[in-house]
Design a protein around this motif. Structure first.
Motif, PDB file in Angstrom:
ATOM      1  N   ARG A  12       0.839  -1.189   0.000  1.00  0.00           N
ATOM      2  CA  ARG A  12       0.000   0.000   0.000  1.00  0.00           C
ATOM      3  C   ARG A  12       0.871   1.234   0.000  1.00  0.00           C
ATOM      4  O   ARG A  12       1.366   1.668   1.028  1.00  0.00           O
ATOM      5  N   THR A  13       1.143   1.797  -1.161  1.00  0.00           N
ATOM      6  CA  THR A  13       1.955   3.005  -1.232  1.00  0.00           C
ATOM      7  C   THR A  13       1.313   3.994  -2.169  1.00  0.00           C
ATOM      8  O   THR A  13       0.344   3.713  -2.853  1.00  0.00           O
ATOM      9  N   ILE A 107      -0.046   4.518   4.776  1.00  0.00           N
ATOM     10  CA  ILE A 107       0.848   4.809   3.652  1.00  0.00           C
ATOM     11  C   ILE A 107       2.062   5.572   4.183  1.00  0.00           C
ATOM     12  O   ILE A 107       1.908   6.579   4.876  1.00  0.00           O
TER      13      ILE A 107
END
Length: 311
Positions: A12-13, A107
């Protein structure tokens, strides 16, 4: 088939990697949260289903434990984490609880250089912050960031035990819309918003700016007030939302609300009767040897029970 979405992948970026899935709910741009992978397994000795959840979402990109394995890794590099464990009688209850309580992956700030809602560049004086409900990076602008009471997110989301948490205005708008859909009995709209992945079904709607006289209600209360038997059954039978208060004392068990003719109350009475035989899944407790009394009265902030609302 169950409408419960499967937990999103742990990667998750933003900016320098894959972007989270985006939904448009009205004019709100909602980023679907990715979950810290929980572990669900069956203990053959106790015949219980065990859920373990890593509450340190900062370690989620290098998660501890495989959701399909029977135990967490004992690697020395993974010592700084907090795990909460819950037990259930059925696999469905366990998986529903795992999905409801697994915190969102945050994030990393170093991979997100601008606000994900207004695209304002982060600087030394305009620092990013995380939405504690979905994990995206946002700025402090009024249009992007607001505050919730800690009651509005699961305890596993609030590792710092703060009394209030910052959330993005998209999650705020989505949650308000979801509440209104429940109160108006709009099944299709409610399920559509839930499937974004950013709705919490096991915590009350307790918006911080509401007046003290305004009642804080759980989603199940709102569905009953909206007179939607379909929504009530979806919340209890499919999503396994708890409607019981667990008591280990000598309190007498409440009656099932007999004599009420409302179709919604009838559905509620049937479900209360059937769930009296199971454990309150929100507490994550199960013991075949202990005597538990279940009171089917998950109450609002004004003390109203499911029975009171349905009547």
């Amino acid at each position: 088939s169950s409408l419960t979405p499967k937990p999103k992948p742990s990667t998750r970026t933003s900016g320098n990697g894959p972007n989270p899935k985006v939904f448009m709910i009205g004019t709100a741009k909602v980023y679907s949260r990715a979950l810290t992978p929980p572990t669900v397994y069956h203990n053959t000795v106790t015949d219980l289903w065990i859920v373990t959840i890593n509450t340190n979402s900062k370690l989620a990109n290098n998660p501890i434990g495989n959701p399909n394995s029977n135990s967490f890794s004992n690697s020395s590099s993974n010592n700084n984490f907090t795990v909460k464990a819950f037990s259930f009688r059925t696999e469905k209850e366990a998986r529903a609880s795992a999905y409801a309580n697994a915190p969102p992956i945050m994030i990393p700030f170093d991979s997100c250089h601008e606000c994900m809602l207004c695209n304002t560049k982060f600087t030394l004086f305009k620092r990013p912050r995380h939405c504690r409900n979905c994990g995206i990076c946002i700025c402090s602008n009024y249009d992007c960031c607001t505050v919730w009471s800690k009651k509005m997110i699961p305890e596993t989301f609030n590792i710092k035990k703060e009394s209030t948490v910052k959330v993005c205005t998209s999650c705020h708008a989505l949650t308000k819309r979801f509440q209104h859909a429940l109160l108006q009995g709009r099944y299709g709209s409610a399920v559509e918003m839930y499937l974004t992945g950013n709705i919490n079904l096991r915590v009350p709607f307790a918006f911080k700016k509401q007046t003290k006289k305004k009642e804080s209600m759980f989603p199940i209360h709102c569905a009953i007030e909206g007179q939607s038997e379909k929504l009530v059954r979806w919340l209890v039978d499919v999503q396994h939302c708890p409607i019981h208060v667990l008591s280990t004392g000598n309190t007498n068990r409440s009656s099932g609300g007999g004599g009420v003719t409302s179709s919604v109350m009838g559905a509620g009475a049937d479900m209360i009767k059937s769930l009296n035989e199971t454990l309150g899944s929100s507490n994550g407790n199960s013991s075949a040897k202990s005597k538990h009394d279940f009171v089917p009265t998950l109450r609002t902030s004004n003390g109203r029970s499911l029975i009171d609302i349905a009547m």
